[in-house]
Design a protein around this motif. Structure first.
Motif, PDB file in Angstrom:
ATOM      1  N   UNK A 145       0.833  -1.206   0.000  1.00  0.00           N
ATOM      2  CA  UNK A 145       0.000   0.000   0.000  1.00  0.00           C
ATOM      3  C   UNK A 145       0.864   1.250   0.000  1.00  0.00           C
ATOM      4  N   UNK A 146       1.915   1.253   0.801  1.00  0.00           N
ATOM      5  CA  UNK A 146       2.763   2.439   0.910  1.00  0.00           C
ATOM      6  C   UNK A 146       3.540   2.684  -0.379  1.00  0.00           C
ATOM      7  N   UNK A 147       3.903   1.611  -1.079  1.00  0.00           N
ATOM      8  CA  UNK A 147       4.683   1.763  -2.288  1.00  0.00           C
ATOM      9  C   UNK A 147       3.876   2.397  -3.422  1.00  0.00           C
ATOM     10  N   UNK A 148       2.541   2.277  -3.359  1.00  0.00           N
ATOM     11  CA  UNK A 148       1.714   2.761  -4.457  1.00  0.00           C
ATOM     12  C   UNK A 148       1.889   4.255  -4.706  1.00  0.00           C
ATOM     13  N   UNK A 149       2.130   5.036  -3.654  1.00  0.00           N
ATOM     14  CA  UNK A 149       2.324   6.475  -3.876  1.00  0.00           C
ATOM     15  C   UNK A 149       3.515   7.020  -3.112  1.00  0.00           C
ATOM     16  N   UNK A 150       4.368   6.143  -2.628  1.00  0.00           N
ATOM     17  CA  UNK A 150       5.596   6.581  -1.979  1.00  0.00           C
ATOM     18  C   UNK A 150       5.469   6.754  -0.480  1.00  0.00           C
ATOM     19  N   UNK A 151       4.254   7.048  -0.004  1.00  0.00           N
ATOM     20  CA  UNK A 151       4.036   7.122   1.441  1.00  0.00           C
ATOM     21  C   UNK A 151       2.571   6.814   1.708  1.00  0.00           C
ATOM     22  N   UNK A 152       2.243   6.622   2.983  1.00  0.00           N
ATOM     23  CA  UNK A 152       0.883   6.279   3.371  1.00  0.00           C
ATOM     24  C   UNK A 152       0.460   7.216   4.491  1.00  0.00           C
ATOM     25  N   UNK A 153      -0.632   7.951   4.281  1.00  0.00           N
ATOM     26  CA  UNK A 153      -1.138   8.862   5.309  1.00  0.00           C
ATOM     27  C   UNK A 153      -2.433   8.322   5.889  1.00  0.00           C
ATOM     28  N   UNK A 154      -2.852   8.904   6.997  1.00  0.00           N
ATOM     29  CA  UNK A 154      -4.100   8.497   7.643  1.00  0.00           C
ATOM     30  C   UNK A 154      -5.264   8.626   6.665  1.00  0.00           C
ATOM     31  N   UNK A 155      -5.249   9.705   5.877  1.00  0.00           N
ATOM     32  CA  UNK A 155      -6.330   9.938   4.926  1.00  0.00           C
ATOM     33  C   UNK A 155      -6.404   8.910   3.812  1.00  0.00           C
ATOM     34  N   UNK A 156      -5.288   8.186   3.565  1.00  0.00           N
ATOM     35  CA  UNK A 156      -5.276   7.170   2.506  1.00  0.00           C
ATOM     36  C   UNK A 156      -5.917   5.856   2.943  1.00  0.00           C
ATOM     37  N   UNK A 157      -5.984   5.610   4.244  1.00  0.00           N
ATOM     38  CA  UNK A 157      -6.327   4.276   4.734  1.00  0.00           C
ATOM     39  C   UNK A 157      -7.727   3.823   4.339  1.00  0.00           C
ATOM     40  N   UNK A 158      -8.687   4.758   4.299  1.00  0.00           N
ATOM     41  CA  UNK A 158     -10.053   4.375   3.962  1.00  0.00           C
ATOM     42  C   UNK A 158     -10.135   3.653   2.638  1.00  0.00           C
ATOM     43  N   UNK A 159      -9.436   4.175   1.629  1.00  0.00           N
ATOM     44  CA  UNK A 159      -9.483   3.553   0.299  1.00  0.00           C
ATOM     45  C   UNK A 159      -8.515   2.383   0.186  1.00  0.00           C
ATOM     46  N   UNK A 205     -14.278   4.133 -16.157  1.00  0.00           N
ATOM     47  CA  UNK A 205     -14.832   5.195 -15.320  1.00  0.00           C
ATOM     48  C   UNK A 205     -14.882   4.758 -13.859  1.00  0.00           C
ATOM     49  N   UNK A 206     -15.256   3.496 -13.652  1.00  0.00           N
ATOM     50  CA  UNK A 206     -15.374   2.982 -12.289  1.00  0.00           C
ATOM     51  C   UNK A 206     -14.027   2.971 -11.573  1.00  0.00           C
ATOM     52  N   UNK A 207     -12.952   2.658 -12.314  1.00  0.00           N
ATOM     53  CA  UNK A 207     -11.615   2.640 -11.699  1.00  0.00           C
ATOM     54  C   UNK A 207     -11.219   4.030 -11.208  1.00  0.00           C
ATOM     55  N   UNK A 208     -11.599   5.059 -11.981  1.00  0.00           N
ATOM     56  CA  UNK A 208     -11.302   6.430 -11.545  1.00  0.00           C
ATOM     57  C   UNK A 208     -12.096   6.765 -10.294  1.00  0.00           C
ATOM     58  N   UNK A 209     -13.406   6.507 -10.343  1.00  0.00           N
ATOM     59  CA  UNK A 209     -14.288   6.863  -9.218  1.00  0.00           C
ATOM     60  C   UNK A 209     -13.944   6.054  -7.969  1.00  0.00           C
ATOM     61  N   UNK A 210     -13.511   4.804  -8.166  1.00  0.00           N
ATOM     62  CA  UNK A 210     -13.130   3.968  -7.019  1.00  0.00           C
ATOM     63  C   UNK A 210     -11.761   4.358  -6.460  1.00  0.00           C
ATOM     64  N   UNK A 211     -11.017   5.170  -7.198  1.00  0.00           N
ATOM     65  CA  UNK A 211      -9.696   5.602  -6.720  1.00  0.00           C
ATOM     66  C   UNK A 211      -8.658   4.501  -6.756  1.00  0.00           C
ATOM     67  N   UNK A 212      -8.680   3.646  -7.797  1.00  0.00           N
ATOM     68  CA  UNK A 212      -7.699   2.560  -7.905  1.00  0.00           C
ATOM     69  C   UNK A 212      -6.296   3.154  -8.104  1.00  0.00           C
ATOM     70  N   UNK A 213      -5.405   3.043  -7.116  1.00  0.00           N
ATOM     71  CA  UNK A 213      -4.094   3.720  -7.203  1.00  0.00           C
ATOM     72  C   UNK A 213      -3.244   3.234  -8.373  1.00  0.00           C
TER      73      UNK A 213
END
Length: 660
Positions: free
Chosen positions: A33-47, A348-356
């Motif tokens: 999960x952390x590798x997907x965007x370089x770091x992981x914040x509290x706000x990222x955990x929901x998705x 479209x669904x991948x965008x709306x779902x926030x698939x990293x």
């Protein structure tokens, strides 16, 4: 390994909640999960926690996000592993209270959650990767009979079972990594040949920066879907982000203002550069938010609408910015991308779902197709004044991939930047020499106080001296300051120590005594001589090695069927030497050698890399059961050779590998 994970989880209340197997599984998920965007914040955990079985299936993303926000309002705080575990437990308890599932202190939920943790796959991601494979490998002469793959089927997991597709995909991502002459491509492969292909694939994947710590050849043979997709995802990501550096795309210098910023940009991981590029372009639009990830920040598709309007205004649709429904907006964004001619593998669904993963791939495709950067900016000429030390760059690459192959807690993108707090170096030392690190005085990231970083690096230097590294004038602060020469000197000695320890630990051969560079040199010459060849190397910097013939004869000596001599050149011209060098590396990886050198390291006779290549071949050979060793090698020959090794005295003159 269990002790190591226990060290990472220092909170006893957490330690008691999990078995070591469960912790390792959760740690792998957290690292991914952390590798997907370089770091992981509290706000990222929901998705990001959607793939956890109980938490992901019984709570919607919004419910998870709201629950986390109520508990931890500082959404921008970075998350470490222990914090992740605490959130995981609380979310599970919350989900269980709603569904009537067992309470947390019953370990039943953990067995359900963690054993399937990495076994779920995203059908959308699978379809995306299949489309990528169909597109990039459609013209391959061997694979065209299997392509295109149906994305709605599981045919992909059958096709990968012979190892050919994954090897070819690696070469698409980083051309020339695998010498395709080394791939077994018969229509019907026997189990031995399939295993060789998978071994070649895994060792080559490590050599381009993939993390394959928990993947083995049997996983591909059995078609384990989550592991196959995980590796394919990494390979494709490396391909898509290949141009996100100043060497490939010097126009990126437009993103910064001065030389100091250029150096910072050069040290960033490609995902971060892609985000910076996206925000740079968005500043030209009315969009005022900062995009900090490829998940929650893009799921309403507004950033995409503005980005594409900046890059390709001639294809814009005014409705994209006026429509209220995010799904409809995402649909219009993808239509805009189609009109631009961008290949896209998301819905479209991948965008709306926030698939990293898929959103990152989408933005990378846009960058490749139209980056909107100037080709005549003044800063580009400034790049010509920067030092271009190809040797430093190659060594940095080797050490980076080697460290990442060890399975540390954090993936590093640049050794000069990512090792400065000392933590990854301490983890690497602990992998190379278990128990040598005093974790009680180590400072775990994130580390804000500089002296805490110095404390970690002082321990790194102290351990180096304990291991008899040559560390003249090296202090902990040199690592904190990112001193390239000294960091490379330390890493080379650490890598060399690691391979020598691996050889020493084969006690039935070395009798527990130290193995030296001279022993490795003598072993290689003896093997080649006993095979009937006149070739020999005088040292690891012997210029005659540049044609590759000695190493091909060494590989043939340790495994006679490994070299197809009809493919070997005379090694006279530079092109012939490079062909032999590429073949050597692929054959060694195919046998099972974990090596990170480039063909140039052989043709230019880089003595450090020549030593690691020879030692890796030696280690592979000595690990083989006696009955599997080439019949030409007698037991008495092995005995006398290894007795010579065990009686050798320390002498580094063969490689002159100590660094002052």
């Amino acid at each position: 390994m269990a002790g190591y994970v226990g060290i990472l989880v220092s909170d006893p209340s957490l330690q008691n909640q999990f078995t070591q197997v469960e912790l390792r599984s959760l740690k792998t998920h957290f690292t991914s999960m952390r590798r997907e965007s370089g770091k992981l914040t509290v706000g990222d955990l929901g998705s990001r926690m959607s793939r956890l079985k109980v938490v992901g299936e019984n709570l919607s993303e919004q419910e998870r996000a709201d629950f986390i926000a109520d508990l931890y309002p500082n959404l921008n705080d970075e998350v470490d592993f222990e914090f992740f575990l605490k959130v995981y437990l609380k979310l599970h308890a919350h989900a269980s209270s709603r569904t009537g599932s067992p309470a947390k202190n019953s370990s039943a939920f953990l067995k359900a959650a963690t054993t399937t943790l990495l076994h779920t796959i995203s059908e959308s991601e699978k379809a995306s990767y299949v489309a990528h494979i169909n597109n990039y490998l459609a013209q391959d002469g061997f694979l065209n009979k299997y392509l295109p793959v149906d994305p709605s089927s599981n045919d992909l997991f059958e096709i990968v079972k012979d190892g050919v597709l994954l090897c070819k995909l690696i070469n698409v991502a980083v051309p020339g990594t695998i010498d395709e002459r080394a791939i077994n491509t018969k229509r019907l492969l026997n189990p031995w040949e399939r295993n060789e292909n998978h071994t070649l694939c895994l060792n080559s994947a490590k050599a381009i920066g993939c993390t394959v710590v928990n993947i083995g050849t049997q996983d591909f043979i059995e078609g384990r879907r989550h592991l196959v997709l995980g590796l394919i995802s990494q390979i494709i990501k490396i391909q898509l982000l290949a141009d996100l550096n100043l060497k490939k795309t010097p126009q990126l210098v437009e993103l910064v203002d001065d030389s100091k910023d250029v150096e910072e940009l050069m040290s960033l991981p490609p995902e971060k550069i892609l985000l910076r590029w996206m925000n740079f372009q968005l500043k030209k639009s009315p969009y005022k938010k900062i995009v900090s990830n490829f998940s929650t920040d893009v799921k309403d598709a507004e950033a995409y609408a503005h980005l594409l309007n900046v890059l390709a205004p001639e294809h814009s649709n005014p409705s994209t910015l006026t429509v209220k429904d995010p799904f409809q907006r995402a649909k219009l964004v993808l239509e805009h991308a189609d009109r631009m001619g961008c290949k896209r593998y998301l819905t479209e669904k991948d965008i709306v779902d926030g698939s990293p993963n898929l959103n990152l791939a989408f933005v990378a495709h846009i960058f490749q197709h139209r980056n909107g950067l100037s080709t005549e900016t003044k800063q580009i000429s400034f790049l010509e004044t920067l030092p271009d030390d190809a040797q430093v760059s190659r060594e940095e690459r080797v050490f980076r991939f080697w460290i990442n192959s060890l399975g540390n807690s954090t993936y590093i993108n640049n050794v000069f930047e990512d090792l400065r707090n000392g933590w990854i170096l301490l983890e690497t030392l602990d992998k190379v020499s278990p128990g040598i690190v005093n974790w009680k005085i180590a400072n775990r990231p994130p580390i804000k106080l500089p002296f805490k970083k110095v404390e970690n690096c002082n321990q790194v230097v102290k351990i180096g001296k304990q291991l008899k590294f040559s560390l003249v004038n090296i202090a902990g602060n040199d690592i904190v300051q990112g001193n390239k020469k000294l960091i490379l000197a330390y890493l080379w000695q650490l890598m060399r120590y690691n391979i020598l320890q691996l050889l020493r630990n084969l006690r039935f051969h070395s009798h527990g005594k130290e193995i030296t560079d001279v022993d490795i040199l003598r072993w290689a010459n003896t093997k080649v001589s006993n095979s009937g060849s006149q070739s020999r190397m005088d040292s690891f910097k012997d210029k005659s090695l540049s044609d590759g013939i000695f190493f091909l004869e060494l590989l043939s000596a340790v495994q006679p069927r490994s070299v197809n001599w009809s493919l070997v050149t005379k090694g006279v011209t530079d092109d012939q030497k490079k062909m032999n060098a590429t073949y050597i590396i692929s054959i060694a990886r195919k046998l099972g050698c974990s090596i990170f050198l480039l063909p140039e390291d052989i043709t230019e006779v880089n003595q450090k890399m020549i030593l690691t290549l020879t030692a890796s071949i030696m280690y592979w050979f000595l690990k083989q059961p006696v009955e599997e060793k080439p019949s030409a090698t007698s037991d008495s020959e092995n005995g006398s050779q290894l007795e010579t090794i065990s009686n050798s005295t320390t002498d580094d003159s063969a490689s002159e590998s100590s660094v002052e």
